[in-house]
Design a protein around this motif. Structure first.
Motif, short mmCIF file in Angstrom:
data_model
loop_
_atom_site.label_atom_id
_atom_site.label_comp_id
_atom_site.label_asym_id
_atom_site.label_seq_id
_atom_site.Cartn_x
_atom_site.Cartn_y
_atom_site.Cartn_z
N LYS A 26 32.09 32.67 54.43
CA LYS A 26 31.67 31.46 53.72
C LYS A 26 32.84 30.56 53.38
N GLU A 71 22.69 31.18 52.08
CA GLU A 71 22.65 31.27 50.61
C GLU A 71 21.65 30.29 50.06
N LYS A 72 21.39 29.23 50.85
CA LYS A 72 20.55 28.15 50.33
C LYS A 72 19.07 28.34 50.65
N GLN A 100 17.76 34.55 54.74
CA GLN A 100 18.86 35.30 54.13
C GLN A 100 19.45 36.36 55.04
N GLU A 143 25.33 24.59 56.06
CA GLU A 143 26.23 25.67 55.61
C GLU A 143 27.28 25.96 56.67
#
Ligand SMILES: Nc1ncnc2c1ncn2[C@@H]1O[C@H](COP(=O)(O)OP(=O)(O)OP(=O)(O)O)[C@@H](O)[C@H]1O
Ligand SMILES: [Mg+2]
Length: 347
Positions: free
Chosen positions: A40, A80-81, A86, A190
């Motif tokens: 990330k 994550e969003k 997921q 992301e």
């Protein structure tokens, strides 16, 4: 070079990715067991000579490869969003299905080498940026226009109201690349995949676009997969580097480690062939001799064997080369390190 503290959970894990293409009378094993992770908020650089499989690898993350490509393996995405994303294997999603459409363009975006291939000459820049926003962010046209204008401003395009109504041919190459970035980032992805994003631009514009991407990355806290054959860009932009040769990752390490302690003879060759700032102008740049062979009729021989000055006869040409772990973050696929390091199991 970046130093980021959060080197934690990977956003994306590519596991044993294989892409083969049936050609007239043979099968091309263009991508052959690729593995890497993107953490990330960090940038992974994918580097290697032309034809080694960088674009096929990166496009498979968006399921954008042509029909003739047969793809196997896993590309695990951990959003994550988005609760529904997921832990999904992107390759299990239907390419035209709803879930894949919510990955593509919204959670993961891509920018290409030549912006004209991604921009339509028939529509204004503003309409093209708004299109993605209207699909993924809001149905309200006024709001979408405001987001598009803000995005144009963010990527350094001034006089955005006027620019909004212009067509791609009214923009210079560097400006078109900025528009592409605005389009790609308009839904706060992301992960941004940038495949040779600045190769078509001249050096000063290239530096500006890279700087812009770095700033926006901080702003939007996104991860980047940066595909390039330019090690200078890698040094400037990346946290980690995966070196690709003939469909395989042959070395992987944090960026400092790649430059200070390269292991694979191919990585060493790439670094030697890099022009040095302030270096002796009369020094001839070394290049790696020979060319990349075609990935057909693959034997167990190391793909770099014919070009390698350190090859071990009877070994490198006889057995499949395992992946050796130099340390927790550095791995290399080369028999030279057989006695020093433990095999990590990803053979
Ligand atoms: N649609 C296709 N049909 C047949 N062969 C293909 C196709 N797409 C890619 N290839 C072949 O697969 C191999 C890998 O291609 P890829 O485009 O991924 O390379 P690359 O590393 O991105 O190269 P470059 O740096 O030139 O962009 C090459 O040998 C290429 O010719
Ligand atoms: Mg390519």
């Amino acid at each position: 070079m970046n130093t980021k503290e959060d080197f934690g959970t990977p956003l994306l894990s590519v596991e044993d990715l294989r892409i083969s293409i049936q050609q007239d009378d043979h099968v091309l094993h263009a991508v052959d067991g690729v593995e890497f992770q993107i953490k990330k908020g960090t940038t992974l650089g994918l580097v290697g000579e032309s034809g080694c499989g960088k674009s096929l690898t990166s496009r498979s993350i968006m399921q954008l490869n042509p029909k003739e490509c047969e793809t196997q393996g896993q590309i695990v995405y951990r959003s994550e969003k988005d609760k529904g994303l997921q832990h999904v294997n992107i390759l299990d999603l239907k390419p035209t299905g709803k879930m894949m459409r919510s990955v593509r363009g919204k959670r993961i975006s891509m920018i290409f080498q030549e912006p004209m291939t991604a921009l339509s000459p028939l529509y204004t820049i503003g309409n093209q940026i708004m299109e993605n926003i209207l699909i993924h962010r809001t149905k309200n046209k006024k709001e979408a226009k405001q987001i598009a204008l803000d995005m144009l401003n963010k990527v350094g395009i001034s006089n955005e109201e006027k620019r909004f109504n212009q067509y791609p041919h009214e923009f210079s190459g560097g400006m078109r690349q900025r528009v592409m970035i605005a389009m790609a980032l308009s839904c706060n992805p992301e992960l941004l995949i940038a495949d040779e994003p600045t190769t078509a631009l001249d050096v000063t514009i290239q530096a500006q676009v890279m700087e812009l991407m770095k700033d926006l990355q901080k702003d939007l806290e996104m991860s980047i997969l940066l595909v390039t054959h330019d090690l200078g860009i890698i040094a400037e932009m990346c946290d980690e580097v995966a070196v690709m040769y003939l469909g395989k990752i042959v070395e992987k390490a944090p960026v400092k480690e790649i430059f200070n302690n390269p292991k694979h003879p191919y990585t060493k060759g790439l670094i030697r062939s890099m022009p040095k700032l302030g270096g002796n102008k009369n020094r001839r740049l070394e290049s790696i001799e020979g060319t990349v062979p075609l990935a057909i009729n693959m034997s167990n021989q190391c793909g770099f064997y014919d070009r390698c000055t350190q090859r071990i006869e009877g070994e490198c040409d006889k057995q499949r080369v395992p992946n050796y772990q130099v340390n927790g973050e550095h791995s290399v696929r080369c028999f030279l390190y057989k006695n020093e390091m433990e095999e990590n199991g990803h053979v």
